[in-house]
Design a protein around this motif. Structure first.
Motif, short mmCIF file in Angstrom:
data_model
loop_
_atom_site.label_atom_id
_atom_site.label_comp_id
_atom_site.label_asym_id
_atom_site.label_seq_id
_atom_site.Cartn_x
_atom_site.Cartn_y
_atom_site.Cartn_z
N LEU A 1 49.51 33.00 41.50
CA LEU A 1 49.35 32.58 40.12
C LEU A 1 48.06 31.80 39.86
CD1 LEU A 1 53.02 31.52 39.27
CD2 LEU A 1 51.87 33.69 38.76
N ILE A 2 47.68 30.91 40.79
CA ILE A 2 46.52 30.06 40.52
C ILE A 2 45.49 30.08 41.65
CG2 ILE A 2 47.85 28.49 39.07
CD1 ILE A 2 47.92 26.50 41.38
N GLY A 3 45.73 30.87 42.68
CA GLY A 3 44.82 30.85 43.83
C GLY A 3 43.85 32.00 43.90
N GLY A 4 43.73 32.77 42.81
CA GLY A 4 42.76 33.86 42.81
C GLY A 4 43.25 35.16 42.24
N PRO A 5 44.37 35.73 42.75
CA PRO A 5 44.79 37.07 42.30
C PRO A 5 44.95 37.24 40.80
CG PRO A 5 45.98 36.44 44.28
CD PRO A 5 45.19 35.23 43.87
N LEU A 6 45.75 36.39 40.16
CA LEU A 6 45.96 36.53 38.72
C LEU A 6 44.69 36.25 37.95
CD1 LEU A 6 47.98 37.00 36.41
CD2 LEU A 6 48.48 34.54 36.45
N GLY A 7 43.90 35.32 38.41
CA GLY A 7 42.68 34.94 37.71
C GLY A 7 41.54 35.91 37.89
N GLU A 8 41.62 36.79 38.89
CA GLU A 8 40.50 37.67 39.20
C GLU A 8 40.77 39.16 39.00
OE1 GLU A 8 38.56 36.91 42.95
OE2 GLU A 8 39.28 34.85 42.97
N GLU A 9 41.98 39.62 39.32
CA GLU A 9 42.17 41.06 39.50
C GLU A 9 42.17 41.89 38.23
OE1 GLU A 9 41.59 42.51 42.02
OE2 GLU A 9 41.78 40.97 43.55
N PHE A 10 42.52 41.31 37.08
CA PHE A 10 42.35 42.06 35.83
C PHE A 10 40.87 42.36 35.60
CE2 PHE A 10 46.56 40.28 34.90
CZ PHE A 10 47.19 41.38 34.35
N GLY A 11 40.03 41.50 36.16
CA GLY A 11 38.59 41.70 36.01
C GLY A 11 38.01 42.62 37.06
N TRP A 12 38.19 42.27 38.34
CA TRP A 12 37.54 43.07 39.40
C TRP A 12 38.10 44.48 39.48
CZ3 TRP A 12 33.60 40.50 39.39
CH2 TRP A 12 33.48 39.15 39.71
N ARG A 13 39.42 44.61 39.62
CA ARG A 13 40.00 45.94 39.76
C ARG A 13 40.35 46.57 38.42
NH1 ARG A 13 38.27 44.42 44.61
NH2 ARG A 13 39.43 42.49 44.21
N GLY A 14 40.77 45.76 37.44
CA GLY A 14 41.18 46.33 36.16
C GLY A 14 40.02 46.72 35.26
N PHE A 15 38.89 46.02 35.40
CA PHE A 15 37.75 46.26 34.50
C PHE A 15 36.52 46.77 35.24
CE2 PHE A 15 34.06 45.35 32.02
CZ PHE A 15 34.43 45.47 30.71
N ALA A 16 36.04 46.00 36.24
CA ALA A 16 34.78 46.35 36.89
C ALA A 16 34.88 47.63 37.72
CB ALA A 16 34.32 45.19 37.78
N LEU A 17 35.98 47.80 38.46
CA LEU A 17 36.10 48.98 39.31
C LEU A 17 36.07 50.29 38.50
CD1 LEU A 17 36.48 50.20 42.13
CD2 LEU A 17 38.95 49.95 41.79
N PRO A 18 36.88 50.44 37.42
CA PRO A 18 36.78 51.67 36.63
C PRO A 18 35.38 51.88 36.05
CG PRO A 18 38.78 50.49 36.08
CD PRO A 18 37.97 49.57 36.94
#
Length: 275
Positions: A136-153
């Motif tokens: 919740l607060i250590g990286g995954p929730l704060g990052e993954e919508f961006g890195w994998r959800g947005f930047a990767l596509p």
């Protein structure tokens, strides 16, 4: 088949500038405090956590602003994709632990000191709670919508998934750079070179899990949380292990697993196989 870049007019460059700029700006008071040996009135973890949410918040804002509410709901909905093969849950949650345990086993066989895992059995509840907190607060929730959800596509619209992952791995690594100069961050005790060598193949593996699970951000966040969580109780960091060798072995094993997976998919038209 490459995924369609549904972001349309949203520039990846704009996303990266906002993500880097906002996170590094939030972390800058900690860097100044470190340099001037000052004590801030706000705990460091507050600044670190807020900066960590920059990738996700930027992705959600830009998607809403330029692609609309429907596309925003689609992006958020990827975190609700949970009906996938159980093997992906095993890979995401147990995979990092197996690699770290194997690395520690090799370290011991090579003459290294065995960590004291005896009390570990009574700390499972603590590990489980820590896993949720990291999620919740250590990286995954704060990052993954961006890195994998947005930047990767966005990258996959121009490159093969493999090349997109390698590029994203470099971006992801550099984004963390200020944290290596902040004593209260998890990255502070890690050699930056080793961190980079680990993050790049890990990014390829995350892409493999992401596409293999039907573009599930939930599985990606679980994998991200597992990597961050297991490294603590399994004493992989040089500071905890008293040696850099366990971390080096984790890097070697992660590259080995990544290359084996890529070799196994060579010539097969899958999201990680090429164009």
């Amino acid at each position: 088949m490459r995924p369609t870049n549904v972001r349309g007019s949203i520039s990846l460059t704009t996303y990266l500038l906002l993500t880097f700029g906002s996170a590094w700006l939030i972390w800058s008071p900690l860097l100044v405090a470190e340099y001037l040996h000052l004590t801030l009135p706000v705990p460091s973890i507050v600044f670190i956590t807020l900066g960590t949410f920059a990738p996700t918040i930027t992705a959600l804002f830009l998607t809403w602003r330029y692609a609309g509410g429907i596309e925003l709901r689609r992006l958020l909905g990827r975190a609700l994709i949970w009906r996938v093969s159980p093997i992906w849950y095993v890979i995401a949650i147990a995979g990092p632990a197996l690699i770290m345990l194997l690395a520690m086993g090799i370290h011991i066989l090579l003459g290294g000191t065995a960590p004291d895992y005896v009390p570990f059995g009574v700390r499972w509840l603590i590990v489980a709670v820590n896993f949720v907190l990291v999620l919740l607060i250590g990286g995954p929730l704060g990052e993954e919508f961006g890195w994998r959800g947005f930047a990767l596509p966005s990258l996959e619209a121009r490159f093969s998934p493999l090349w997109a992952s390698l590029i994203l791995g470099i971006i992801w690594t550099v984004w963390h750079l200020p944290l290596f100069f902040i004593s209260d961050s998890a990255q502070h005790s890690l050699p930056f070179g080793m961190y980079a060598l680990l993050t790049i193949p890990l990014t390829v593996l995350i892409t493999w899990v992401y596409h293999g699970s039907g573009d599930s951000l939930l599985l990606v966040m679980l994998l991200h949380a597992a990597v961050n969580t297991w490294s603590g109780p399994l004493m992989i960091s040089p500071e905890a292990a008293g040696s850099i060798r366990p971390l080096v072995l984790v890097v070697i094993l992660t590259w080995t697993v990544t290359l084996l997976i890529m070799a196994g998919r060579r010539g097969v038209r899958t999201p990680m196989a090429g164009d």
